[in-house]
Scaffold this active site. Structure first.
Site, PDB file in Angstrom:
ATOM      1  N   GLY A   6      -5.123  -4.358   7.588  1.00  0.00           N
ATOM      2  CA  GLY A   6      -6.168  -3.388   7.930  1.00  0.00           C
ATOM      3  C   GLY A   6      -6.998  -3.807   9.128  1.00  0.00           C
ATOM      4  O   GLY A   6      -7.417  -2.976   9.930  1.00  0.00           O
TER       5      GLY A   6
ATOM      6  N   THR B  91       0.852  -1.206   0.000  1.00  0.00           N
ATOM      7  CA  THR B  91       0.000   0.000   0.000  1.00  0.00           C
ATOM      8  C   THR B  91       0.883   1.248   0.000  1.00  0.00           C
ATOM      9  O   THR B  91       2.025   1.188   0.448  1.00  0.00           O
ATOM     10  CB  THR B  91      -0.846  -0.037   1.295  1.00  0.00           C
ATOM     11  OG1 THR B  91      -1.897  -0.951   1.108  1.00  0.00           O
ATOM     12  CG2 THR B  91      -1.432   1.288   1.683  1.00  0.00           C
TER      13      THR B  91
HETATM   14  N1  ASP Z   1      -3.688  -1.650   4.986  1.00  0.00           N
HETATM   15  C1  ASP Z   1      -4.108  -2.188   3.725  1.00  0.00           C
HETATM   16  C2  ASP Z   1      -5.394  -2.944   3.911  1.00  0.00           C
HETATM   17  O1  ASP Z   1      -5.530  -3.672   4.876  1.00  0.00           O
HETATM   18  C3  ASP Z   1      -3.097  -3.092   3.082  1.00  0.00           C
HETATM   19  C4  ASP Z   1      -1.669  -2.613   3.090  1.00  0.00           C
HETATM   20  O2  ASP Z   1      -1.307  -1.715   3.847  1.00  0.00           O
HETATM   21  O3  ASP Z   1      -0.850  -3.160   2.332  1.00  0.00           O
HETATM   22  O4  ASP Z   1      -6.242  -2.861   3.064  1.00  0.00           O
END
Ligand code: ASP
Length: 308
Positions: free
Chosen positions: A238, A186
């Site tokens: 998340g 992300t």
């Molecule tokens: N935080 C993001 C999610 O859970 C994924 C990530 O940070 O790579 O959608």
């Protein structure tokens, strides 16, 4: 008990303006090949773009939006163009942004139309009083706004999805995603012009997620937060970040207690679950509880970058 070495915090004194960006976080013990180099090179490009916006005396929100658009434009990261695929083999993206000076934020969840989900969140903030727009209606707004459409998954995203599919067929076990998988790439950016702070985050979510699943990224306090003291964005699982309100708690802990908060988070949620970037008065940095995270920081007319 969380081993002190599990949580890494690095902070740097900053001049004004300043911007720090990241390209996700990865699990401890994972061989990332040359991905750290590639991802931090993209991060530097994004931070330089954001810094240029700040140097033109535009506000920090404009800077983080432009920086995130650069990060959304590569197949090396999990956002926009490079978004990973859900269990059904489709892209669905989340994004959020926040202005610290008036606490205005906007997010989108579970969209598939735009190449730059962060631009859609920005239009929502500028043009509507809506805070979170999700799914089909958000995609319709992206089309009405004539945003550039997503061209479809990158080969890298498809390949990662295919590998998980093979593993799942072999093990016949539906493993819950309680650790980075092994990369959670992300993207996010936080910036200041010295007085004001802003945050922006964009993601394709977690690889092989349940279709329709919404992560922490569009949730204020969880995936991002900004106020008159600073700005934070988070990356990782998340489902752990949202339950802890990680971004909000980290923001409250700048400058001296970032490690304490991430240690508490890690005690509850486990290692290799999250990373954050932050900016506050005269300080900016990053912190993680896994193997590292690609980042880049521009301030005082120079930039630094790395992935640990
Ligand atoms: N935080 C993001 C999610 O859970 C994924 C990530 O940070 O790579 O959608």
């Amino acid at each position: 008990m969380v081993d002190e070495e599990t949580v890494v915090v690095r902070d740097y004194p900053i001049d004004e303006p300043a911007i720090i960006v990241h390209g996700g976080a990865f699990s401890k013990g994972v061989d990332i090949g040359d991905w750290g180099e590639k991802a931090s090179a993209v991060a530097e490009k994004a931070a330089r773009r954001g810094y240029q916006i700040l140097s033109e005396k535009k506000n920090p929100l404009e800077a983080v939006v432009e920086a995130v658009k650069v990060l959304e434009d590569t197949c090396w990261l999990n956002a926009g163009r490079g978004s990973i695929l859900d269990a059904s083999g489709k892209i669905s993206m989340d994004a959020g942004l926040m202005r610290g000076w008036d606490l205005q934020f906007a997010s989108i969840a579970n969209v598939s139309y735009p190449l730059h989900p962060i631009e859609l969140a920005y239009r929502i903030l500028q043009k509507t009083g809506t805070l979170i727009l999700a799914g089909h209606q958000a995609d319709i707004m992206a089309a009405l706004e004539k945003l550039e459409p997503h061209p479809g998954p990158c080969p890298r995203a498809y390949e990662r999805w295919r590998k998980v599919l093979e593993q799942r067929k072999k093990s016949k076990l539906a493993k819950p995603y309680n650790q980075l998988y092994p990369l959670g790439d992300t993207v996010g950016a936080v910036a200041t012009d010295g007085n004001r702070y802003a945050a922006a985050v964009s993601t394709g979510g977690i690889l092989f997620k349940v279709p329709g699943r919404v992560g922490d990224s569009p949730l204020p306090g969880a995936g991002f937060y900004a106020d008159s003291h600073g700005a934070v964005v988070a990356t990782g699982i998340g489902e752990t970040i949202a339950r802890f309100l990680l971004s909000y708690r980290i923001l409250r802990s700048i400058p001296n207690n970032v490690k304490k908060v991430l240690v508490e988070f890690t005690g509850l949620m486990g290692p290799s679950t999250a990373g954050v970037i932050f900016v506050g008065k005269e300080v900016s940095g990053y912190a993680y509880n896994g193997g590292g995270m690609p980042w880049a920081l521009c301030t005082g007319n120079s930039c630094l970058k790395g992935w640990r």
